[in-house]
Design an enzyme around this catalytic site. Structure first.
Site, PDB file in Angstrom:
ATOM      1  N   ARG A 167       0.870  -1.183   0.000  1.00 56.80           N
ATOM      2  CA  ARG A 167       0.000   0.000   0.000  1.00 56.80           C
ATOM      3  C   ARG A 167       0.903   1.228   0.000  1.00 56.80           C
ATOM      4  O   ARG A 167       2.024   1.189   0.508  1.00 56.80           O
ATOM      5  CB  ARG A 167      -0.894   0.012   1.245  1.00 56.80           C
ATOM      6  CG  ARG A 167      -1.859  -1.166   1.345  1.00 56.80           C
ATOM      7  CD  ARG A 167      -2.686  -1.062   2.617  1.00 56.80           C
ATOM      8  NE  ARG A 167      -3.666  -2.137   2.725  1.00 56.80           N
ATOM      9  CZ  ARG A 167      -3.444  -3.297   3.355  1.00 56.80           C
ATOM     10  NH1 ARG A 167      -2.265  -3.518   3.947  1.00 56.80           N
ATOM     11  NH2 ARG A 167      -4.376  -4.227   3.411  1.00 56.80           N
ATOM     12  N   LYS A 191      -2.652  -2.583   7.664  1.00 54.43           N
ATOM     13  CA  LYS A 191      -3.868  -2.109   8.329  1.00 54.43           C
ATOM     14  C   LYS A 191      -4.032  -2.776   9.683  1.00 54.43           C
ATOM     15  O   LYS A 191      -3.765  -3.962   9.842  1.00 54.43           O
ATOM     16  CB  LYS A 191      -5.086  -2.424   7.451  1.00 54.43           C
ATOM     17  CG  LYS A 191      -5.245  -1.493   6.260  1.00 54.43           C
ATOM     18  CD  LYS A 191      -6.560  -1.743   5.551  1.00 54.43           C
ATOM     19  CE  LYS A 191      -6.795  -0.746   4.437  1.00 54.43           C
ATOM     20  NZ  LYS A 191      -8.082  -0.975   3.756  1.00 54.43           N
ATOM     21  N   HIS A 259      -2.539   2.498  -5.598  1.00 58.80           N
ATOM     22  CA  HIS A 259      -3.239   1.270  -5.201  1.00 58.80           C
ATOM     23  C   HIS A 259      -3.514   0.369  -6.408  1.00 58.80           C
ATOM     24  O   HIS A 259      -3.618  -0.851  -6.263  1.00 58.80           O
ATOM     25  CB  HIS A 259      -4.548   1.613  -4.489  1.00 58.80           C
ATOM     26  CG  HIS A 259      -5.028   0.529  -3.576  1.00 58.80           C
ATOM     27  ND1 HIS A 259      -4.386   0.204  -2.393  1.00 58.80           N
ATOM     28  CD2 HIS A 259      -6.072  -0.331  -3.666  1.00 58.80           C
ATOM     29  CE1 HIS A 259      -5.021  -0.791  -1.808  1.00 58.80           C
ATOM     30  NE2 HIS A 259      -6.046  -1.135  -2.559  1.00 58.80           N
ATOM     31  N   ARG A 262      -0.934  -2.138  -6.852  1.00 57.50           N
ATOM     32  CA  ARG A 262      -1.188  -3.287  -5.960  1.00 57.50           C
ATOM     33  C   ARG A 262      -2.190  -4.232  -6.603  1.00 57.50           C
ATOM     34  O   ARG A 262      -2.031  -5.459  -6.545  1.00 57.50           O
ATOM     35  CB  ARG A 262      -1.691  -2.753  -4.622  1.00 57.50           C
ATOM     36  CG  ARG A 262      -1.964  -3.776  -3.537  1.00 57.50           C
ATOM     37  CD  ARG A 262      -2.195  -3.012  -2.242  1.00 57.50           C
ATOM     38  NE  ARG A 262      -3.064  -3.697  -1.314  1.00 57.50           N
ATOM     39  CZ  ARG A 262      -2.649  -4.533  -0.367  1.00 57.50           C
ATOM     40  NH1 ARG A 262      -1.377  -4.825  -0.252  1.00 57.50           N
ATOM     41  NH2 ARG A 262      -3.515  -5.099   0.469  1.00 57.50           N
ATOM     42  N   HIS A 285      -4.732  -9.316   3.434  1.00 57.87           N
ATOM     43  CA  HIS A 285      -6.183  -9.253   3.555  1.00 57.87           C
ATOM     44  C   HIS A 285      -6.642 -10.139   4.711  1.00 57.87           C
ATOM     45  O   HIS A 285      -6.220 -11.287   4.828  1.00 57.87           O
ATOM     46  CB  HIS A 285      -6.855  -9.734   2.265  1.00 57.87           C
ATOM     47  CG  HIS A 285      -6.762  -8.752   1.144  1.00 57.87           C
ATOM     48  ND1 HIS A 285      -6.980  -9.093  -0.165  1.00 57.87           N
ATOM     49  CD2 HIS A 285      -6.475  -7.421   1.138  1.00 57.87           C
ATOM     50  CE1 HIS A 285      -6.835  -8.023  -0.937  1.00 57.87           C
ATOM     51  NE2 HIS A 285      -6.527  -7.006  -0.161  1.00 57.87           N
ATOM     52  N   TYR A 294     -10.015 -10.467  -7.246  1.00 57.81           N
ATOM     53  CA  TYR A 294      -8.989 -10.475  -8.284  1.00 57.81           C
ATOM     54  C   TYR A 294      -9.111 -11.683  -9.207  1.00 57.81           C
ATOM     55  O   TYR A 294      -8.584 -11.668 -10.318  1.00 57.81           O
ATOM     56  CB  TYR A 294      -7.592 -10.459  -7.652  1.00 57.81           C
ATOM     57  CG  TYR A 294      -7.311  -9.185  -6.906  1.00 57.81           C
ATOM     58  CD1 TYR A 294      -7.081  -7.990  -7.577  1.00 57.81           C
ATOM     59  CD2 TYR A 294      -7.294  -9.161  -5.514  1.00 57.81           C
ATOM     60  CE1 TYR A 294      -6.838  -6.817  -6.889  1.00 57.81           C
ATOM     61  CE2 TYR A 294      -7.049  -7.994  -4.821  1.00 57.81           C
ATOM     62  CZ  TYR A 294      -6.822  -6.831  -5.514  1.00 57.81           C
ATOM     63  OH  TYR A 294      -6.598  -5.668  -4.832  1.00 57.81           O
TER      64      TYR A 294
END
Length: 314
Positions: A167, A191, A259, A262, A285, A294
């Site tokens: 990120r 995150k 992003h 990514r 994730h 994806y």
């Protein structure tokens, strides 16, 4: 543009401040999430006042499921569906927090119906487009448009975004001490302050070693990998701006964000046969469903391979 009036100091102090502090310090949410939840609360309070539902300290306890349904319906005129979902998520969290504190008895947002969010497939660059983009800094260096420091720093920024699937905030926060130069793996704080290991790839490590040898000798483990010419840590905004420069040079859409690199990283891994759960781990994730989006962008390529390879395909 008219500035919205601030919420009352008593509401901010008695209800909002403690909740935001909990999100930042205990849940370790990013400052962006904390900001968004604060904005969601402020919008909700303004709606409460406009609907004449304020009842002093009993306001939040007195709101019913019908009240919040009305709020959601009226909010659809102000926000897109994704933003509305995020706002309701923040308000649910607000009620859950105060229920745990014993101040509220029920959460009217628990089962409030929300409009469906259209699933948008992530935009990404093809492998050929990525090559054009990543070649940009060297082209400008050859043309003497930028100096060697800027060329190699900019290339390093894009190689790390794409090679490591970072990120942009993780990239800006990356220090030399976070990288194992022998294995080519970075330890990244993502995150929720969750750590993960990110292999950076042969090319990104080669560029990093070149940049370090030529422009970053003597840096300490706490030194940022990416700096301005003045020696300050690069900001997220500066990464966004440098990317736009090379998108224009490569004749690619300027709305492509860091992003999206990514997204390209994840899509290219899956196209090459990488396991979905491995990609989930590499991206950091929490849920596999977040990564599964994806897989949709790889379907067209899989169809092409099938048609070319299977004797019964055509």
């Amino acid at each position: 543009m008219n500035q919205l009036p601030p919420i009352p100091d008593t509401i901010a102090r008695d209800w909002l401040a403690s909740f935001l502090d909990f999100l930042a310090k205990e849940r370790r949410y990013s400052r962006y999430t904390v900001r968004n939840y604060r904005q969601a609360f402020e919008d909700f309070w303004r709606w409460i006042e406009s609907a004449k539902l304020a009842r002093g300290d009993d306001t939040f306890a007195a709101l019913t499921a019908r009240d919040v349904r009305d709020f959601v319906i009226e909010s659809q005129a102000r926000f897109d569906r994704k933003t509305l979902h995020n706002h309701v998520s923040g308000l649910r969290a607000f009620y859950r927090y105060w229920m745990r504190q014993g101040r509220l008895a029920a959460n009217p947002f628990t089962s409030v119906p929300l409009p469906k969010v259209e699933k948008r497939l992530p935009k990404f660059l093809t492998e050929e487009q990525m090559r054009r983009l990543l070649n940009g800094p060297m082209l400008l260096l050859e043309n003497e448009t930028i100096d060697p420091f800027m060329a190699w720093r900019d290339r390093l920024a894009m190689e790390l975004l794409y090679g490591g699937g970072l990120r942009v905030s993780e990239l800006a926060a990356l220090n030399y001490g976070d990288i194992d130069f022998e294995s080519g793996v970075a330890r990244v704080l993502g995150k929720g302050n969750k750590e993960r290991l990110c292999p950076l790839g042969r090319v990104a490590m080669a560029v990093l070693n070149k940049f370090r040898a030529d422009f970053a000798q003597g840096k300490t483990p706490g030194s940022p990998v990416l700096e301005t010419k003045g020696g300050a840590r690069i900001t997220v905004r500066e990464v966004q701006l440098l990317l736009k420069r090379y998108l224009a040079l490569a004749d690619l859409p300027l709305e492509i964000s860091p992003h999206k690199l990514r997204h390209s990283y994840a899509t290219h891994l899956l196209n090459a046969g990488a396991d979905l759960r491995l990609v989930q781990e590499l991206l950091g994730h929490a849920s596999l469903s977040t990564t599964q989006v994806y897989t949709h962008v790889s379907v067209a390529r899989l169809r092409d391979i099938y048609k070319k390879a299977h004797p019964r395909a055509t």
